[in-house]
Design a protein around this motif. Sequence first.
Motif, PDB file in Angstrom:
ATOM      1  N   LYS A   7       0.903  -1.214   0.157  1.00 41.67           N
ATOM      2  CA  LYS A   7      -0.001  -0.090   0.083  1.00 41.67           C
ATOM      3  C   LYS A   7       0.902   1.337  -0.021  1.00 41.67           C
ATOM      4  CE  LYS A   7      -4.144  -1.673   2.358  1.00 41.67           C
ATOM      5  NZ  LYS A   7      -4.969  -1.889   3.527  1.00 41.67           N
ATOM      6  N   ILE A   8       0.671   2.203  -0.840  1.00 45.05           N
ATOM      7  CA  ILE A   8       1.383   3.306  -0.986  1.00 45.05           C
ATOM      8  C   ILE A   8       0.761   4.313  -0.634  1.00 45.05           C
ATOM      9  CG2 ILE A   8       2.760   4.816  -2.812  1.00 45.05           C
ATOM     10  CD1 ILE A   8       3.184   2.252  -4.432  1.00 45.05           C
ATOM     11  N   CYS A   9       1.136   5.073   0.277  1.00 39.91           N
ATOM     12  CA  CYS A   9       0.249   6.200   0.935  1.00 39.91           C
ATOM     13  C   CYS A   9       0.329   7.314  -0.224  1.00 39.91           C
ATOM     14  CB  CYS A   9       0.942   6.826   2.078  1.00 39.91           C
ATOM     15  SG  CYS A   9       0.081   8.297   2.767  1.00 39.91           S
ATOM     16  N   ILE A  37       2.252 -10.158  -6.390  1.00 39.99           N
ATOM     17  CA  ILE A  37       1.987  -8.859  -5.499  1.00 39.99           C
ATOM     18  C   ILE A  37       0.802  -8.081  -6.120  1.00 39.99           C
ATOM     19  CG2 ILE A  37       4.483  -8.786  -4.606  1.00 39.99           C
ATOM     20  CD1 ILE A  37       4.849  -6.519  -6.902  1.00 39.99           C
ATOM     21  N   GLU A  38       0.387  -7.266  -5.044  1.00 39.38           N
ATOM     22  CA  GLU A  38      -0.835  -6.388  -5.496  1.00 39.38           C
ATOM     23  C   GLU A  38      -0.280  -5.099  -4.891  1.00 39.38           C
ATOM     24  OE1 GLU A  38      -5.472  -5.971  -5.080  1.00 39.38           O
ATOM     25  OE2 GLU A  38      -4.425  -7.009  -3.481  1.00 39.38           O
ATOM     26  N   ILE A  39      -0.052  -4.017  -5.609  1.00 37.96           N
ATOM     27  CA  ILE A  39       0.283  -2.744  -5.234  1.00 37.96           C
ATOM     28  C   ILE A  39      -0.974  -1.946  -5.597  1.00 37.96           C
ATOM     29  CG2 ILE A  39       2.061  -0.797  -5.910  1.00 37.96           C
ATOM     30  CD1 ILE A  39       3.716  -2.925  -7.466  1.00 37.96           C
ATOM     31  N   VAL A  40      -1.324  -1.018  -4.508  1.00 35.99           N
ATOM     32  CA  VAL A  40      -2.557  -0.223  -4.349  1.00 35.99           C
ATOM     33  C   VAL A  40      -2.121   1.169  -3.778  1.00 35.99           C
ATOM     34  CG1 VAL A  40      -4.106  -1.969  -4.407  1.00 35.99           C
ATOM     35  CG2 VAL A  40      -3.216  -1.125  -2.225  1.00 35.99           C
ATOM     36  N   SER A  41      -2.890   1.968  -4.111  1.00 39.86           N
ATOM     37  CA  SER A  41      -2.835   3.472  -3.461  1.00 39.86           C
ATOM     38  C   SER A  41      -3.462   3.512  -2.191  1.00 39.86           C
ATOM     39  CB  SER A  41      -3.272   4.514  -4.493  1.00 39.86           C
ATOM     40  OG  SER A  41      -2.807   4.401  -5.614  1.00 39.86           O
ATOM     41  N   ALA A  57       8.127  11.024   5.892  1.00 41.06           N
ATOM     42  CA  ALA A  57       7.205  10.649   4.626  1.00 41.06           C
ATOM     43  C   ALA A  57       8.340  10.538   3.655  1.00 41.06           C
ATOM     44  CB  ALA A  57       6.136  11.702   4.662  1.00 41.06           C
ATOM     45  N   PRO A  58       8.003   9.722   2.599  1.00 44.13           N
ATOM     46  CA  PRO A  58       6.642   8.995   2.486  1.00 44.13           C
ATOM     47  C   PRO A  58       6.628   7.698   2.955  1.00 44.13           C
ATOM     48  CG  PRO A  58       7.837   8.779   0.405  1.00 44.13           C
ATOM     49  CD  PRO A  58       8.662   9.641   1.221  1.00 44.13           C
ATOM     50  N   TYR A  59       5.572   7.066   3.188  1.00 43.90           N
ATOM     51  CA  TYR A  59       5.447   5.646   4.006  1.00 43.90           C
ATOM     52  C   TYR A  59       4.770   4.899   3.073  1.00 43.90           C
ATOM     53  CZ  TYR A  59       6.332   8.110   8.153  1.00 43.90           C
ATOM     54  OH  TYR A  59       6.914   8.956   9.177  1.00 43.90           O
ATOM     55  N   VAL A  60       5.439   3.513   2.914  1.00 42.67           N
ATOM     56  CA  VAL A  60       4.492   2.396   2.176  1.00 42.67           C
ATOM     57  C   VAL A  60       4.510   1.454   3.171  1.00 42.67           C
ATOM     58  CG1 VAL A  60       5.163   0.664   0.426  1.00 42.67           C
ATOM     59  CG2 VAL A  60       5.644   3.356  -0.010  1.00 42.67           C
ATOM     60  N   LEU A  61       3.211   0.670   3.084  1.00 38.94           N
ATOM     61  CA  LEU A  61       3.082  -0.478   3.855  1.00 38.94           C
ATOM     62  C   LEU A  61       3.018  -1.730   2.970  1.00 38.94           C
ATOM     63  CD1 LEU A  61       1.844  -1.135   6.771  1.00 38.94           C
ATOM     64  CD2 LEU A  61      -0.398  -0.997   5.755  1.00 38.94           C
ATOM     65  N   VAL A  62       4.191  -2.798   3.640  1.00 41.25           N
ATOM     66  CA  VAL A  62       4.420  -3.934   2.756  1.00 41.25           C
ATOM     67  C   VAL A  62       3.741  -4.988   3.694  1.00 41.25           C
ATOM     68  CG1 VAL A  62       5.963  -5.514   1.601  1.00 41.25           C
ATOM     69  CG2 VAL A  62       6.146  -3.109   1.460  1.00 41.25           C
ATOM     70  N   GLU A  63       2.623  -5.541   3.422  1.00 40.25           N
ATOM     71  CA  GLU A  63       1.823  -6.295   4.370  1.00 40.25           C
ATOM     72  C   GLU A  63       1.888  -5.725   5.867  1.00 40.25           C
ATOM     73  OE1 GLU A  63       0.205  -9.546   4.083  1.00 40.25           O
ATOM     74  OE2 GLU A  63       0.562  -8.831   1.930  1.00 40.25           O
ATOM     75  N   SER A  68       9.221   3.571   6.075  1.00 40.63           N
ATOM     76  CA  SER A  68       9.288   5.259   6.322  1.00 40.63           C
ATOM     77  C   SER A  68      10.550   5.649   5.520  1.00 40.63           C
ATOM     78  CB  SER A  68       9.589   5.745   7.768  1.00 40.63           C
ATOM     79  OG  SER A  68      10.714   5.284   8.391  1.00 40.63           O
ATOM     80  N   ALA A  69      10.225   6.985   5.094  1.00 43.78           N
ATOM     81  CA  ALA A  69      11.160   7.585   4.064  1.00 43.78           C
ATOM     82  C   ALA A  69      11.464   6.783   2.937  1.00 43.78           C
ATOM     83  CB  ALA A  69      12.504   8.145   4.808  1.00 43.78           C
ATOM     84  N   ALA A  70      10.298   6.294   2.399  1.00 45.24           N
ATOM     85  CA  ALA A  70      10.149   5.135   1.601  1.00 45.24           C
ATOM     86  C   ALA A  70      10.918   5.535   0.146  1.00 45.24           C
ATOM     87  CB  ALA A  70       8.898   4.629   1.480  1.00 45.24           C
ATOM     88  N   ASP A  71      11.679   4.629  -0.354  1.00 43.15           N
ATOM     89  CA  ASP A  71      12.273   5.089  -1.831  1.00 43.15           C
ATOM     90  C   ASP A  71      11.991   3.516  -2.620  1.00 43.15           C
ATOM     91  OD1 ASP A  71      14.221   3.423  -0.975  1.00 43.15           O
ATOM     92  OD2 ASP A  71      15.497   5.412  -1.096  1.00 43.15           O
TER      93      ASP A  71
END
Lengths: 86, 386
Positions: A7-9, A37-41, A57-63, A68-71
């Motif tokens: 999940k990409i914030c 995999i499933e990538i969603v906003s 930020a930005p934040y991404v949730l993998v499961e 944090s500070a996602a790239d």
Amino acid sequence: MEKVTVKICEGTTCFVMGGGTIKPVLTALTQRYAARIEIVSARCLGACNHADSFSKAPYVLVEDEIISAADIEKVYAAIEKRLKND
Amino acid sequence: MFIDIDCAQIKKFGQNAFGDYFISKRSDNQKRLIAVLSDGLGSGIKANILSCMTATMLARFIEEDISIRKAAQIIMDSLPICQIRKISYATFSAVDCRNDGSVWVVEEGNPAFVLMRKNEELPLAYKEFTSPQYPDRHLRLYRFQAEVGDRIIFCSDGVTQAGIGTREYPLGFQRRGLLTALKSHLELYPKESSSELAKWVIEKALSVEPEQHAGDDISCSVLYFRNPRKSLIFTGPPYNKSKDREYCLSFGFFGGKKAICGGTTANMISRELRREIVNIPQTECGDLPPVAAMDGVDLVTEGILTLTRAAEYLEREELQHKDAAGLLVKFLLESDIIEFMVGAMLNQAHYDPALPVEIEVRRTVIKKMKKLLEDKYFKQVTISYI
């Protein structure tokens, strides 16, 4: 096999901090894992408002793992780790 | 009733200024609407100044509660005569109406307005007054009661005289031509907005001009009396978290169109109303976060970036964009009465100095938007801070 959900914030802060560019690049990079995999906003993960995670930020949730500070590099690594464990 | 009003204009071919001038004002807490269309003698800058002064002064007189007849008579008697053409410097039509449907109209020199009711022209009785100083100037005064669905159409003579001298329209498009065209058009598009209809009328007039070059300034102003289209925009979570449910429920029960601007706000409404936020594929999202969907909600967007951009589009009159802000602009312009529910909860992260862009304060953007929607797009806007 259950898919790994990413999940990409795309809340305001994450979006301006680069979250907006993660999804298209990540989708292209993970083509070979497309079936796994499933990538969603996500509208807003709410992570930026917690005192301990402020300014990361930005934040991404993998499961259930919040990045944090996602790239691209960090998220890609997290996805690969999950897929290897599966 | 809500009075949807707009005007469309085309300059005389080769001129760089409009010779007709249109002004409209809402007052008395949005219950009263005053509009004036004036046609200045000749064309270009000179006509622009004459019509602008006439329309502005007349609108101000009427607004100051001088009776519309008296106000129009003062203007009629004061307009000087052109030394060359020996006619009045400007002609005008003015309307003063209220949202209970009471209407007063005065005309001097402009083509008679059209009242369309149930797609038929309704002829109206009027009183005529002749200027004591200038016997060739006659004021027509109308007083009538408008009904839901009525349209009042004002035109400058650029419409009725369009195509004059051509084989098809030797005497011009005339009022008769306008009526026939209006009837067949409104039969196809009975719910058309004033903005679209006014635009259609001027384009129709231009289409009968030789080589599609306007021989005069062409203007059309339309007033459409209709039940208002209401909409509600919920942006930002409430200051007091314990009120979340209450506000979400009132949003859910709202009778008109609904939009959510903000990720946190969307999450809150989704949680309280138990409605899922669904991502929808959007091909033209540009550099803004994409829109989403929720059952019973017409539009779900990100918050402050989208609102800021939408205000920019409204200011620059860029109404064709397809990104989230463009969709929000479309949503707003398809409404007559707009209410913003603005949550006062601040998102600390928005004020992080590390952010690469400056994020506006929500209240400031909404206030700017309200002013633009009222002044430029004739909408009724209210803001409630929660």
